[in-house]
Write an enzyme that holds these catalytic residues in place. Sequence first.
Site, PDB file in Angstrom:
ATOM      1  N   GLY A  46       0.946  -1.148  -0.023  1.00  0.00           N
ATOM      2  CA  GLY A  46       0.129  -0.069   0.015  1.00  0.00           C
ATOM      3  C   GLY A  46       0.989   1.225   0.076  1.00  0.00           C
ATOM      4  O   GLY A  46       2.108   1.105   0.615  1.00  0.00           O
ATOM      5  N   GLN A  51       2.744   9.897   1.294  1.00  0.00           N
ATOM      6  CA  GLN A  51       4.093   9.168   1.544  1.00  0.00           C
ATOM      7  C   GLN A  51       4.948   9.656   0.257  1.00  0.00           C
ATOM      8  O   GLN A  51       6.082   9.445   0.116  1.00  0.00           O
ATOM      9  CB  GLN A  51       3.886   7.715   1.278  1.00  0.00           C
ATOM     10  N   CYS A  93       5.723   0.190   7.232  1.00  0.00           N
ATOM     11  CA  CYS A  93       5.193   1.147   6.274  1.00  0.00           C
ATOM     12  C   CYS A  93       6.603   1.755   5.737  1.00  0.00           C
ATOM     13  O   CYS A  93       7.849   1.817   6.334  1.00  0.00           O
ATOM     14  CB  CYS A  93       4.953   2.165   7.377  1.00  0.00           C
ATOM     15  N   LEU A  94       6.242   1.972   4.551  1.00  0.00           N
ATOM     16  CA  LEU A  94       7.231   2.381   3.551  1.00  0.00           C
ATOM     17  C   LEU A  94       7.937   3.869   3.832  1.00  0.00           C
ATOM     18  O   LEU A  94       9.167   4.153   3.651  1.00  0.00           O
ATOM     19  CB  LEU A  94       6.819   2.608   2.089  1.00  0.00           C
ATOM     20  N   HIS A 135      -4.753   1.212   7.409  1.00  0.00           N
ATOM     21  CA  HIS A 135      -3.208   1.900   7.564  1.00  0.00           C
ATOM     22  C   HIS A 135      -2.989   2.820   6.506  1.00  0.00           C
ATOM     23  O   HIS A 135      -2.760   4.163   6.850  1.00  0.00           O
ATOM     24  CB  HIS A 135      -2.194   0.914   7.442  1.00  0.00           C
ATOM     25  N   GLU A 136      -3.479   2.562   5.335  1.00  0.00           N
ATOM     26  CA  GLU A 136      -3.553   3.838   4.156  1.00  0.00           C
ATOM     27  C   GLU A 136      -4.570   4.891   4.326  1.00  0.00           C
ATOM     28  O   GLU A 136      -4.073   5.979   4.104  1.00  0.00           O
ATOM     29  CB  GLU A 136      -3.589   3.308   2.754  1.00  0.00           C
ATOM     30  N   HIS A 139      -2.988   7.153   6.812  1.00  0.00           N
ATOM     31  CA  HIS A 139      -2.178   8.283   6.377  1.00  0.00           C
ATOM     32  C   HIS A 139      -2.856   9.331   5.589  1.00  0.00           C
ATOM     33  O   HIS A 139      -2.307  10.452   5.665  1.00  0.00           O
ATOM     34  CB  HIS A 139      -1.329   7.388   4.813  1.00  0.00           C
TER      35      HIS A 139
HETATM   36 NI    NI Z   1       2.374   3.476   5.703  1.00  0.00          NI
END
Ligand code: NI
Length: 171
Positions: A46, A51, A93-94, A135-136, A139
């Site tokens: 994701g 991000q 998480c990226l 999670h997304e 964000h």
């Molecule tokens: Ni993340």
Amino acid sequence: MSLLKIVHYPEPVLLTPGEPVTKFDDGLKKLVEDMFETMYAARGVGLAAPQVGVSQRLFVMDCSGGQDPAQRIALINPEVIGVEGEQVDEEGCLSFPGIYFNVRRDLRAIVRAHDVNGELFELDGTELTARCMLHETDHCDGIVFIDKTTTLKRELVKRKIRKLQKAGEWV
Ligand code: NI
């Protein structure tokens, strides 16, 4: 298509609620395609617009890691409209490279969103799909996964990041 730069915590854009998307134009479609390419290149499941430094409410996801075209989904202006149950599993998480810890999430989530053409749809998922959507969507609202753990764990992660920053290993 082009790869976008993934920003890392504590970039302010990650901690700021995104603006709703109002234009379903070629610019949006290009952003979504670039976000998919960037997510696959980073081996994530994701990726949300903040991000990649874009303060807007959208994300892309593919819990199959590129194996199942039906799971390649973009959610624009996502809203969680229903949740059920509970799950605890390791999350990453990226924007927090190398950091993983257990996060408690709803087991099932129903999210309403627009597609890239502005059509409304609902996605009903459990387990990893629910975890990823929640999670997304967080964000998109300026919330990161360390906000979802205990104060103690959050402080430990922040301390680790500060150490990495001092060593020049976190930018
Ligand atoms: Ni993340």
